[in-house]
Write a protein that holds these residues in place. Structure first.
Motif, short mmCIF file in Angstrom:
data_model
loop_
_atom_site.label_atom_id
_atom_site.label_comp_id
_atom_site.label_asym_id
_atom_site.label_seq_id
_atom_site.Cartn_x
_atom_site.Cartn_y
_atom_site.Cartn_z
N VAL A 1 19.92 10.79 17.38
CA VAL A 1 21.28 11.16 17.75
C VAL A 1 21.32 12.03 18.99
O VAL A 1 22.16 11.86 19.86
CB VAL A 1 21.97 11.90 16.57
CG1 VAL A 1 23.38 12.36 16.96
CG2 VAL A 1 22.01 11.02 15.34
N ASP B 1 24.55 24.69 15.44
CA ASP B 1 25.37 23.72 14.70
C ASP B 1 26.85 23.83 15.06
O ASP B 1 27.52 22.81 15.21
CB ASP B 1 25.18 23.91 13.19
CG ASP B 1 23.82 23.46 12.71
OD1 ASP B 1 23.13 22.74 13.45
OD2 ASP B 1 23.45 23.84 11.57
N SER C 1 23.76 19.72 9.05
CA SER C 1 22.76 20.78 9.14
C SER C 1 23.29 22.08 8.55
O SER C 1 22.62 22.73 7.72
CB SER C 1 22.35 21.00 10.60
OG SER C 1 21.52 22.15 10.72
N ASN D 1 17.10 15.93 8.77
CA ASN D 1 18.29 15.91 9.63
C ASN D 1 17.94 16.36 11.04
O ASN D 1 18.38 15.76 12.02
CB ASN D 1 19.39 16.79 9.03
CG ASN D 1 20.65 16.79 9.86
OD1 ASN D 1 21.29 15.76 10.04
ND2 ASN D 1 21.00 17.95 10.39
N VAL E 1 15.92 13.54 12.78
CA VAL E 1 16.80 12.43 13.15
C VAL E 1 17.65 12.82 14.34
O VAL E 1 17.81 12.05 15.29
CB VAL E 1 17.68 12.00 11.95
CG1 VAL E 1 18.79 11.05 12.38
CG2 VAL E 1 16.82 11.37 10.87
N PHE E 2 18.20 14.04 14.32
CA PHE E 2 19.02 14.48 15.44
C PHE E 2 18.22 14.50 16.74
O PHE E 2 18.66 13.96 17.75
CB PHE E 2 19.63 15.87 15.18
CG PHE E 2 20.33 16.40 16.40
CD1 PHE E 2 21.57 15.90 16.76
CD2 PHE E 2 19.74 17.36 17.21
CE1 PHE E 2 22.21 16.35 17.91
CE2 PHE E 2 20.37 17.82 18.35
CZ PHE E 2 21.61 17.31 18.69
N HIS E 3 17.05 15.13 16.71
CA HIS E 3 16.28 15.29 17.95
C HIS E 3 15.74 13.98 18.49
O HIS E 3 15.62 13.82 19.70
CB HIS E 3 15.16 16.31 17.76
CG HIS E 3 15.66 17.72 17.76
ND1 HIS E 3 16.13 18.34 18.89
CD2 HIS E 3 15.81 18.61 16.76
CE1 HIS E 3 16.52 19.57 18.60
NE2 HIS E 3 16.34 19.75 17.31
N ALA F 1 25.80 15.59 12.76
CA ALA F 1 24.49 16.23 12.58
C ALA F 1 24.64 17.74 12.44
O ALA F 1 23.96 18.37 11.61
CB ALA F 1 23.56 15.89 13.74
N GLY G 1 28.19 11.52 16.48
CA GLY G 1 26.91 11.70 15.79
C GLY G 1 26.41 13.13 15.89
O GLY G 1 25.84 13.67 14.93
N THR G 2 26.64 13.75 17.03
CA THR G 2 26.23 15.14 17.23
C THR G 2 27.04 16.07 16.33
O THR G 2 26.49 16.97 15.71
CB THR G 2 26.43 15.52 18.71
OG1 THR G 2 25.65 14.63 19.51
CG2 THR G 2 25.99 16.94 18.98
#
Length: 161
Positions: free
Chosen positions: A121, A48, A137, A113, A116-118, A133, A129-130
């Protein structure tokens, strides 16, 4: 409530009784759970903080994730198994504890989350966006830990319910 019957049945198992009645077993399993959660949150924090651009900037997100996530998943499995074992010892009371319910809610949100990220985003692996996220997280996992601790301290009261 039908779930309450399930929780009572779980509590009635020999394994759950052993967790409650053996003065050494619960603390050992709890210690394993705390160590596993520490590894989960620590390894997730590494990723993160990189997603947020605050650490390990010399390493690509893809490389860092590939190096760290196997440790994360191994620790997560240990945390889930030890947590389920702890839960079984007093399932009905845990299930009705508002802090425990909040912990599980934050855990689900952290999982969403991650998905959605993997799948959305993370395709770019850089950008706003990264960073969002990663910050979300980290915040969600801090909440999982905080509400997990509050659960242990409030097993005789449920102020959030």
């Amino acid at each position: 409530m039908e779930l309450d019957n399930l929780w009572r049945a779980l509590e009635a198992t020999g394994f759950a009784a052993a967790m409650r009645e053996n003065e050494s077993l619960f603390p050992w399993v709890e210690s394993l759970h705390v160590l596993a959660i520490t590894l989960v949150v620590g390894s997730i924090a590494i990723v993160d903080l990189r997603l947020m651009g605050l650490a390990s900037r010399e390493r690509s997100i893809a490389r860092l994730t590939a190096d760290v996530l196997p440790w994360t998943w191994t620790a997560f499995v240990l945390a889930a198994l030890s947590g389920a074992t702890l839960f079984s010892s007093n399932a009905l009371q845990y299930a009705h504890n508002g802090y425990f319910q909040a912990k599980l809610s934050f855990l689900v949100l952290a999982g969403i989350n991650m998905l959605v990220f993997h799948f959305v985003v993370g395709q770019a692996l850089e950008g706003r966006g990264t960073r969002i996220a990663g910050a979300l997280s980290l915040t969600l996992w801090i909440c999982v830990v905080a509400f997990g601790r509050w659960t242990g301290f409030t097993m005789h009261a449920t102020p959030l319910s």
